[in-house]
Motif scaffolding. Sequence first.
Motif, PDB file in Angstrom:
ATOM      1  N   THR A 473     -18.760  -9.949 -45.236  1.00 47.94           N
ATOM      2  CA  THR A 473     -19.149 -11.324 -45.552  1.00 47.94           C
ATOM      3  C   THR A 473     -20.400 -11.716 -44.766  1.00 47.94           C
ATOM      4  OG1 THR A 473     -17.830 -12.280 -43.780  1.00 47.94           O
ATOM      5  CG2 THR A 473     -16.718 -11.874 -45.901  1.00 47.94           C
ATOM      6  N   GLU A 474     -21.021 -12.811 -45.200  1.00 46.20           N
ATOM      7  CA  GLU A 474     -22.174 -13.311 -44.478  1.00 46.20           C
ATOM      8  C   GLU A 474     -21.796 -13.702 -43.059  1.00 46.20           C
ATOM      9  OE1 GLU A 474     -25.357 -13.398 -45.356  1.00 46.20           O
ATOM     10  OE2 GLU A 474     -24.785 -12.365 -47.214  1.00 46.20           O
ATOM     11  N   TYR A 475     -20.565 -14.202 -42.911  1.00 47.99           N
ATOM     12  CA  TYR A 475     -20.087 -14.576 -41.579  1.00 47.99           C
ATOM     13  C   TYR A 475     -20.009 -13.349 -40.677  1.00 47.99           C
ATOM     14  CZ  TYR A 475     -16.964 -16.171 -37.854  1.00 47.99           C
ATOM     15  OH  TYR A 475     -16.421 -16.452 -36.622  1.00 47.99           O
ATOM     16  N   GLN A 476     -19.505 -12.242 -41.228  1.00 47.75           N
ATOM     17  CA  GLN A 476     -19.419 -11.010 -40.430  1.00 47.75           C
ATOM     18  C   GLN A 476     -20.802 -10.462 -40.087  1.00 47.75           C
ATOM     19  OE1 GLN A 476     -16.834  -9.054 -43.318  1.00 47.75           O
ATOM     20  NE2 GLN A 476     -15.261  -8.759 -41.707  1.00 47.75           N
ATOM     21  N   LYS A 477     -21.740 -10.606 -41.035  1.00 52.11           N
ATOM     22  CA  LYS A 477     -23.099 -10.137 -40.768  1.00 52.11           C
ATOM     23  C   LYS A 477     -23.722 -10.853 -39.570  1.00 52.11           C
ATOM     24  CE  LYS A 477     -24.189  -9.114 -45.623  1.00 52.11           C
ATOM     25  NZ  LYS A 477     -25.057  -9.489 -46.758  1.00 52.11           N
ATOM     26  N   SER A 478     -23.396 -12.120 -39.413  1.00 55.20           N
ATOM     27  CA  SER A 478     -24.000 -12.918 -38.348  1.00 55.20           C
ATOM     28  C   SER A 478     -23.251 -12.794 -37.029  1.00 55.20           C
ATOM     29  CB  SER A 478     -24.041 -14.396 -38.768  1.00 55.20           C
ATOM     30  OG  SER A 478     -22.726 -14.886 -38.992  1.00 55.20           O
ATOM     31  N   PRO A 480     -22.224 -11.592 -33.448  1.00 56.10           N
ATOM     32  CA  PRO A 480     -23.026 -10.946 -32.384  1.00 56.10           C
ATOM     33  C   PRO A 480     -22.604  -9.514 -32.074  1.00 56.10           C
ATOM     34  CG  PRO A 480     -21.540 -12.599 -31.459  1.00 56.10           C
ATOM     35  CD  PRO A 480     -21.476 -12.760 -32.935  1.00 56.10           C
ATOM     36  N   VAL A 481     -21.403  -9.105 -32.493  1.00 55.80           N
ATOM     37  CA  VAL A 481     -20.961  -7.734 -32.226  1.00 55.80           C
ATOM     38  C   VAL A 481     -21.340  -6.792 -33.367  1.00 55.80           C
ATOM     39  CG1 VAL A 481     -19.062  -8.493 -30.764  1.00 55.80           C
ATOM     40  CG2 VAL A 481     -18.652  -8.147 -33.211  1.00 55.80           C
ATOM     41  N   MET A 482     -21.920  -7.343 -34.434  1.00 52.20           N
ATOM     42  CA  MET A 482     -22.328  -6.551 -35.592  1.00 52.20           C
ATOM     43  C   MET A 482     -23.849  -6.378 -35.535  1.00 52.20           C
ATOM     44  SD  MET A 482     -20.831  -5.279 -38.483  1.00 52.20           S
ATOM     45  CE  MET A 482     -19.514  -6.415 -39.005  1.00 52.20           C
ATOM     46  N   ILE A 483     -24.347  -5.137 -35.526  1.00 57.19           N
ATOM     47  CA  ILE A 483     -25.789  -4.920 -35.497  1.00 57.19           C
ATOM     48  C   ILE A 483     -26.221  -4.241 -36.789  1.00 57.19           C
ATOM     49  CG2 ILE A 483     -25.848  -4.775 -32.988  1.00 57.19           C
ATOM     50  CD1 ILE A 483     -26.219  -1.750 -33.271  1.00 57.19           C
ATOM     51  N   SER A 484     -27.424  -4.589 -37.256  1.00 53.75           N
ATOM     52  CA  SER A 484     -27.963  -3.978 -38.467  1.00 53.75           C
ATOM     53  C   SER A 484     -28.782  -2.752 -38.093  1.00 53.75           C
ATOM     54  CB  SER A 484     -28.833  -4.976 -39.237  1.00 53.75           C
ATOM     55  OG  SER A 484     -29.886  -5.441 -38.435  1.00 53.75           O
ATOM     56  N   VAL A 485     -28.594  -1.674 -38.861  1.00 52.32           N
ATOM     57  CA  VAL A 485     -29.244  -0.398 -38.567  1.00 52.32           C
ATOM     58  C   VAL A 485     -29.883   0.114 -39.852  1.00 52.32           C
ATOM     59  CG1 VAL A 485     -28.938   1.936 -37.697  1.00 52.32           C
ATOM     60  CG2 VAL A 485     -27.501   0.096 -36.826  1.00 52.32           C
ATOM     61  N   PRO A 486     -31.164   0.464 -39.836  1.00 52.17           N
ATOM     62  CA  PRO A 486     -31.845   0.885 -41.068  1.00 52.17           C
ATOM     63  C   PRO A 486     -31.600   2.344 -41.420  1.00 52.17           C
ATOM     64  CG  PRO A 486     -33.391   0.881 -39.269  1.00 52.17           C
ATOM     65  CD  PRO A 486     -32.104   0.371 -38.705  1.00 52.17           C
ATOM     66  N   VAL A 487     -30.348   2.705 -41.620  1.00 53.16           N
ATOM     67  CA  VAL A 487     -30.030   4.047 -42.099  1.00 53.16           C
ATOM     68  C   VAL A 487     -29.776   3.971 -43.597  1.00 53.16           C
ATOM     69  CG1 VAL A 487     -29.137   4.949 -39.929  1.00 53.16           C
ATOM     70  CG2 VAL A 487     -27.603   3.724 -41.466  1.00 53.16           C
ATOM     71  N   THR A 488     -30.073   5.050 -44.305  1.00 54.39           N
ATOM     72  CA  THR A 488     -29.979   5.066 -45.757  1.00 54.39           C
ATOM     73  C   THR A 488     -28.606   5.567 -46.197  1.00 54.39           C
ATOM     74  OG1 THR A 488     -32.332   5.557 -45.862  1.00 54.39           O
ATOM     75  CG2 THR A 488     -31.059   5.909 -47.867  1.00 54.39           C
ATOM     76  N   GLU A 489     -27.971   4.800 -47.077  1.00 46.98           N
ATOM     77  CA  GLU A 489     -26.679   5.226 -47.601  1.00 46.98           C
ATOM     78  C   GLU A 489     -26.898   6.288 -48.672  1.00 46.98           C
ATOM     79  OE1 GLU A 489     -22.412   3.213 -48.736  1.00 46.98           O
ATOM     80  OE2 GLU A 489     -24.228   1.991 -48.845  1.00 46.98           O
ATOM     81  N   GLN A 490     -26.139   7.383 -48.564  1.00 52.02           N
ATOM     82  CA  GLN A 490     -26.251   8.496 -49.497  1.00 52.02           C
ATOM     83  C   GLN A 490     -24.889   8.803 -50.097  1.00 52.02           C
ATOM     84  OE1 GLN A 490     -27.904  11.580 -47.017  1.00 52.02           O
ATOM     85  NE2 GLN A 490     -29.894  10.544 -46.813  1.00 52.02           N
ATOM     86  N   SER A 491     -24.886   9.673 -51.139  1.00 51.40           N
ATOM     87  CA  SER A 491     -23.634   9.958 -51.852  1.00 51.40           C
ATOM     88  C   SER A 491     -22.603  10.613 -50.948  1.00 51.40           C
ATOM     89  CB  SER A 491     -23.924  10.855 -53.065  1.00 51.40           C
ATOM     90  OG  SER A 491     -24.535  12.068 -52.640  1.00 51.40           O
ATOM     91  N   ASN A 492     -23.020  11.410 -49.982  1.00 52.23           N
ATOM     92  CA  ASN A 492     -22.088  12.111 -49.111  1.00 52.23           C
ATOM     93  C   ASN A 492     -22.057  11.533 -47.703  1.00 52.23           C
ATOM     94  OD1 ASN A 492     -24.638  12.857 -48.459  1.00 52.23           O
ATOM     95  ND2 ASN A 492     -24.182  15.046 -48.158  1.00 52.23           N
ATOM     96  N   GLY A 493     -22.502  10.310 -47.543  1.00 49.38           N
ATOM     97  CA  GLY A 493     -22.481   9.675 -46.234  1.00 49.38           C
ATOM     98  C   GLY A 493     -23.711   8.814 -46.053  1.00 49.38           C
ATOM     99  N   ILE A 494     -24.338   8.921 -44.901  1.00 48.99           N
ATOM    100  CA  ILE A 494     -25.555   8.158 -44.636  1.00 48.99           C
ATOM    101  C   ILE A 494     -26.565   9.089 -43.989  1.00 48.99           C
ATOM    102  CG2 ILE A 494     -24.368   5.951 -44.397  1.00 48.99           C
ATOM    103  CD1 ILE A 494     -24.435   6.286 -41.406  1.00 48.99           C
ATOM    104  N   GLY A 495     -27.813   8.580 -43.851  1.00 48.11           N
ATOM    105  CA  GLY A 495     -28.846   9.372 -43.200  1.00 48.11           C
ATOM    106  C   GLY A 495     -28.495   9.668 -41.752  1.00 48.11           C
ATOM    107  N   GLU A 496     -29.080  10.747 -41.230  1.00 50.22           N
ATOM    108  CA  GLU A 496     -28.712  11.189 -39.885  1.00 50.22           C
ATOM    109  C   GLU A 496     -29.117  10.151 -38.837  1.00 50.22           C
ATOM    110  OE1 GLU A 496     -28.909  15.455 -38.106  1.00 50.22           O
ATOM    111  OE2 GLU A 496     -30.823  14.462 -37.604  1.00 50.22           O
ATOM    112  N   TYR A 497     -28.263   9.987 -37.841  1.00 49.26           N
ATOM    113  CA  TYR A 497     -28.552   9.129 -36.717  1.00 49.26           C
ATOM    114  C   TYR A 497     -28.048   9.811 -35.454  1.00 49.26           C
ATOM    115  CZ  TYR A 497     -23.633   7.802 -37.340  1.00 49.26           C
ATOM    116  OH  TYR A 497     -22.260   7.820 -37.486  1.00 49.26           O
TER     117      TYR A 497
END
Length: 550
Positions: A473-478, A480-497
């Motif tokens: 939810t938008e509330y969860q996005k805001s 303070p314990v939730m951080i946004s990370v620019p990793v790409t979502e892929q069919s078998n997971g996400i981009g390497e981090y």
Amino acid sequence: MKKLLVLIILILISFYNSRAQDNCLTSASTPPEWIFSKSTKSSQISMTFILNVFVHIVRSGSGQGLSQNITSTIINSLNSNFSETGIQFTLLGSDFIDNDYYYDDFNGKEDELFSVNRKTNAIDIYVLGESTIWIGAGLAQNIPSTAFIVHGSFYSTSSLPHEMGHCLGLYHTHHGTVNEGGGDVHQCAELVNGNNSTTCGDYIADTPADPNQWSRNSCNYIGTGTDSNGDRYNPDVSNIMSYSYKPCRISYSQIQINRMRDFIKNTTILQNTLSYYINGVKLICTSGESFSLENLPANTTVTWSSSSNITFSSVNTGESVTVKASSSTVCDAGWIEATLTNSNGDITLPRKEVWVGKPSFTLFGTTSLDVGAPGIVLVDYSSGDHFSQGIQNSDWSFTGPLDNIEGDAMKAHYRASRREGGIGFIYSTQTNQCGSYENRLFFEVEEPLFMLASPNPANEYTELNFYSANEITEYQKSSPVMISVPVTEQSNGIGEYEIQIWHERKGLVKQMKSRSKKLQIPTNNLDEGIYFLHIIVNGKVHKQQLKVQR
């Protein structure tokens, strides 16, 4: 033996004094930045600049010294030496400065003399007496400038066009190759192969590197040295801006000519010395604007012309005209030109560059951003810059995932949203007296994933969970314990981090890499305390605090 030593010392002192008195004392100031970017390719000279000259003859308090007859020699010499440049000189007037203070011993008094009887609409030439004690042959006040000093009979030698060259923006051909001191921060040695000729030496591409090793009584280069590449020097003995034997100095190079003309076009103090120039505004709208010429000689007619986006309100002849933009939709560079005609022929004055109509520009800059990343957009004016287009006000706005934007007439800084991705537009509106023009730039912010480390505080483990924007939810996005990370979502997971765990005092204690949207990290082997999770994506670190507690 002692007498012989004294004699040798006196000969050396006499030799070096004679060399100093034969040379120019102009100091090498830092050139304007535009000379490093402005094109100076050879071009056909289509107009003649006519500059006013005022000659000041320094005499003794009783009137002893050179006569006023030297003024014709000075003007004729200048016009002869500049005959191929499209630059000519006219005598605005002359006077005498009858003062023993300047006439007897002039050393150290140069700056004082430059303020005596100075003219704002002419290049001032101060001619010292032939018996005046001074260490130099000539001195320009600066590069560029509108005043120079010449010592006695040197007014009838190549010292005269040499100092005028300094006034019009030229350096010695050995500048940089021989460190002249002064204030030029760009000074560096020019290579013989010319690879650095526009950024070192005299900043002129078609004058050869010059180490300043000349015969004092013949047209010969006597040096034997090489540059840092081991190439032998072969300077131009005929160049007026060199220190070669004075009778040998007879010409300027083509790019030196272009450089002098560019300095006249771009330097206000030099433009003020033009014998005739066009008065008028720099912005033309659909309402009428007047342009005029003053102090024209008798029996001179004026014919005006203009670029196609400008029309004359009535006639295009006479000492003044009224013009306007050809239509309300015009937004482009334009020009006004005047041709003078009298019994001596036609002279076309330098064009007055103007802007016609509303502003015109495009935007370019950062168009693909990660969440929270900064960006910059630049305003690229179709011709000239925000000054030439008369920008009075700038407005910036946006649609889409940006947090903010701030800008002016030249650029804007903005930051992508920290919580969402998507597409949008940046809008810029620039306004001048004629009206406003808006343009826009498309941008895209990479859709982020949102990461939560839980439980936190952790005991046996903590789990990293990555969520796409539609999974929370938008509330969860805001949160303070939730951080946004620019990793790409892929069919078998996400981009390497990469994950690094740092203790607040002990430093790095654990690291790993993953592509999983859900990663459990054991913490039972970590001491209690405060840690920091570093989530590294494409070299960028995203931080989250983690507490281990039992």
